[in-house]
Design an enzyme around this catalytic site. Structure first.
Site, PDB file in Angstrom:
ATOM      1  N   ARG A  18       0.734  -1.134   0.030  1.00 30.77           N
ATOM      2  CA  ARG A  18      -0.223   0.184   0.295  1.00 30.77           C
ATOM      3  C   ARG A  18       0.150   1.489   0.289  1.00 30.77           C
ATOM      4  O   ARG A  18       0.166   2.232   0.608  1.00 30.77           O
ATOM      5  CB  ARG A  18      -1.040  -0.185   0.914  1.00 30.77           C
ATOM      6  CG  ARG A  18      -1.650  -1.374   1.401  1.00 30.77           C
ATOM      7  CD  ARG A  18      -2.653  -0.902   0.249  1.00 30.77           C
ATOM      8  NE  ARG A  18      -3.959  -2.122   0.315  1.00 30.77           N
ATOM      9  CZ  ARG A  18      -5.260  -1.628   1.179  1.00 30.77           C
ATOM     10  NH1 ARG A  18      -6.032  -0.258   1.803  1.00 30.77           N
ATOM     11  NH2 ARG A  18      -6.680  -2.784   1.540  1.00 30.77           N
ATOM     12  N   ARG A  52      -3.501   6.382   0.758  1.00 29.90           N
ATOM     13  CA  ARG A  52      -3.604   7.608   2.380  1.00 29.90           C
ATOM     14  C   ARG A  52      -2.957   8.472   2.801  1.00 29.90           C
ATOM     15  O   ARG A  52      -3.144   9.916   3.461  1.00 29.90           O
ATOM     16  CB  ARG A  52      -5.366   7.480   2.308  1.00 29.90           C
ATOM     17  CG  ARG A  52      -6.071   7.197   1.594  1.00 29.90           C
ATOM     18  CD  ARG A  52      -7.499   6.374   2.018  1.00 29.90           C
ATOM     19  NE  ARG A  52      -7.407   4.775   2.525  1.00 29.90           N
ATOM     20  CZ  ARG A  52      -7.901   4.429   3.161  1.00 29.90           C
ATOM     21  NH1 ARG A  52      -8.853   4.957   3.646  1.00 29.90           N
ATOM     22  NH2 ARG A  52      -7.524   3.042   3.717  1.00 29.90           N
ATOM     23  N   ARG A 111      -6.533  12.196  -4.948  1.00 28.78           N
ATOM     24  CA  ARG A 111      -7.912  11.538  -4.722  1.00 28.78           C
ATOM     25  C   ARG A 111      -9.644  12.926  -4.803  1.00 28.78           C
ATOM     26  O   ARG A 111     -10.302  12.476  -4.475  1.00 28.78           O
ATOM     27  CB  ARG A 111      -8.346  11.202  -4.029  1.00 28.78           C
ATOM     28  CG  ARG A 111      -7.486   9.511  -3.481  1.00 28.78           C
ATOM     29  CD  ARG A 111      -8.287   8.760  -4.481  1.00 28.78           C
ATOM     30  NE  ARG A 111      -9.445   8.137  -3.566  1.00 28.78           N
ATOM     31  CZ  ARG A 111     -10.613   8.467  -3.010  1.00 28.78           C
ATOM     32  NH1 ARG A 111     -11.120   9.700  -3.702  1.00 28.78           N
ATOM     33  NH2 ARG A 111     -11.212   7.510  -2.102  1.00 28.78           N
ATOM     34  N   ASP A 131      -6.569  -2.161  -7.319  1.00 32.73           N
ATOM     35  CA  ASP A 131      -7.378  -2.697  -5.888  1.00 32.73           C
ATOM     36  C   ASP A 131      -7.546  -4.264  -6.514  1.00 32.73           C
ATOM     37  O   ASP A 131      -8.122  -4.532  -7.668  1.00 32.73           O
ATOM     38  CB  ASP A 131      -8.562  -2.096  -5.125  1.00 32.73           C
ATOM     39  CG  ASP A 131      -8.880  -2.477  -4.127  1.00 32.73           C
ATOM     40  OD1 ASP A 131      -8.434  -2.130  -2.967  1.00 32.73           O
ATOM     41  OD2 ASP A 131      -9.512  -3.367  -3.871  1.00 32.73           O
ATOM     42  N   TYR A 161     -14.803 -10.865   0.718  1.00 30.56           N
ATOM     43  CA  TYR A 161     -15.176  -9.316  -0.442  1.00 30.56           C
ATOM     44  C   TYR A 161     -17.245  -9.888  -0.879  1.00 30.56           C
ATOM     45  O   TYR A 161     -17.771  -8.966  -0.434  1.00 30.56           O
ATOM     46  CB  TYR A 161     -14.126  -8.437  -0.702  1.00 30.56           C
ATOM     47  CG  TYR A 161     -13.547  -8.266  -0.065  1.00 30.56           C
ATOM     48  CD1 TYR A 161     -13.763  -6.839   0.848  1.00 30.56           C
ATOM     49  CD2 TYR A 161     -12.352  -8.874   0.026  1.00 30.56           C
ATOM     50  CE1 TYR A 161     -12.653  -6.646   1.694  1.00 30.56           C
ATOM     51  CE2 TYR A 161     -11.014  -8.237   1.180  1.00 30.56           C
ATOM     52  CZ  TYR A 161     -11.275  -7.179   1.835  1.00 30.56           C
ATOM     53  OH  TYR A 161     -10.545  -6.621   2.633  1.00 30.56           O
TER      54      TYR A 161
END
Ligand code: 1CP
Length: 344
Positions: A28, A32, A41, A77, A153
């Site tokens: 990652r 963020r 973003r 992703d 998921y």
């Protein structure tokens, strides 16, 4: 002329070839915790970002420019390739959400496999752009979620604390779960082959939730699908990394896989684990939350891992799981400086 295949210390470690220093990237790494990522973003939703090659390329390069990591990972992703199967996730609420979870025989039957060159053409385009921009200095990692992690998921409709719906399916209709796993395995193998054809230099299979099962269930449900994907990629010659979070109880099973490198999470002691993973390069394994420690503590722990890694067939420094959004930039700088300054 520089040649990535022979010069990259990341690729050399995956192949078990000696290098003077330990390469580092972090899971990652595009995300963020970076202000420049947040700036992108503001203009694009997460799904738009994943589907726009120029933007995906830009955020892939951001952590390379800032920290000089030894490998880039393509921005996308694990859930992105599920949309063309008929399961599009919405990320606008923070975590991923599926409008309607996939639980019944009909819903699983309605999921369709597709040609990744068409359904995920934007990923192939992004990889080509990333490769052009990275040049012959920094290798590019492609990735996919493992079929089981993707299944969690799909069945839960998003993240889950206990995976109660998936487990109910496992204990009542294991045949349904198997059908879903077979579809996801076919699709994931095709998806990773497409990424390799587009130019990635290594691939990582992320199995974030494979570790929630009894080892016998892991062996029956998860392992054969992971094996089919890894075996199906072998002929490409591109190094493969399997990251199974919580893999300690499954190590005897995982080491039956034909794969170049195993990702270790932070609960494993590298030195104690090495005798059991002699034939593999290892990747890991600082606790991502150690980056909230003092800089002395970050240095001490990073060096301990680097030293332990010298006894491995190959070692790629990484965190034991993804870096978390509030991580201070200065902590990452200290980590990279420490690892890249270490000499074997
Ligand atoms: O708002 C935002 O910007 C979305 C945050 C975000 C980001 C930056 C998500 C949503 N995904 C990503 C990128 C991402 N995800 C990458 C990019 C390359 C990199 O820099 O590493 C990768 C490899 C992933 C992989 C991923 N997504 C995994 C496997 C690895 C892991 O960390 O466990 C999983 C489980 C996901 C699902 C997912 N996507 C996003 C979130 C917030 C989550 C986790 C949700 C949950 O906790 O269940």
């Amino acid at each position: 002329m520089a040649d990535l295949k022979t010069d990259s210390i990341f690729l050399k470690n995956l192949r078990g070839e000696p290098t003077e220093r330990t390469p580092i990237w972090v899971m990652r790494q595009a995300g963020r915790y970076l202000p420049e990522y947040m700036a992108v973003r503001e203009k694009l939703s997460f799904n738009e970002l994943c589907r726009t090659p120029e933007a995906a390329c830009e955020v892939t390069l951001q952590p390379i420019r800032r920290f000089g990591f030894d490998a880039a990972i393509m921005f996308s992703d694990i859930l992105t390739p599920l949309a063309p199967m008929g399961a599009a996730f919405d990320f606008s609420q923070g975590g991923p959400k599926l409008e309607k979870p996939i639980r019944t025989e009909e819903e699983i039957g309605a999921l369709h496999t597709y040609d990744p060159e068409e359904g995920t053409d934007f990923v192939a385009a992004a990889i080509k752009l990333m490769k052009e921009n990275l040049g012959d200095k920094t290798p590019l990692i492609g990735f996919a979620g493992s079929p089981f992690t993707l299944a969690t998921y799909l069945i839960e409709g998003g993240g889950s604390a206990d995976f109660a719906t998936l487990k109910a399916m496992l204990y009542t209709r294991p045949d349904l779960l198997d059908d879903l796993m077979t579809k996801l395995t076919d699709q994931t193998l095709a998806y990773l082959r497409m990424q390799i054809a587009a130019g990635v230099d290594a691939v990582q299979l992320f199995d974030t939730w494979g570790g929630i099962l009894h080892p016998a269930d892991y062996a029956r449900v998860v392992l054969p699908c992971v094996k089919r994907i890894l075996d199906g990629l072998k002929e490409t010659g591109v190094p493969r990394i399997y990251f199974l979070k919580g893999s300690a109880p499954y190590l005897d099973l995982v080491t039956t896989l034909d794969v170049e490198a195993l990702g270790l999470d932070w609960t494993m002691d590298i030195t104690g684990t090495l005798p059991r993973v002699k034939d593999f390069a290892v990747q890991g394994n600082l606790d991502p939350l150690a980056l909230f420690g003092t800089h002395d503590e970050i240095r001490r722990r990073a060096l301990e891992i680097c030293k332990a890694g010298t006894a491995a067939r190959g070692h790629v420094f990484n965190l034991g799981h993804g870096i978390t959004p509030p991580t201070p930039i200065a902590a990452v700088e200290t980590l990279v400086e420490t690892v890249q300054g270490f000499r074997r």
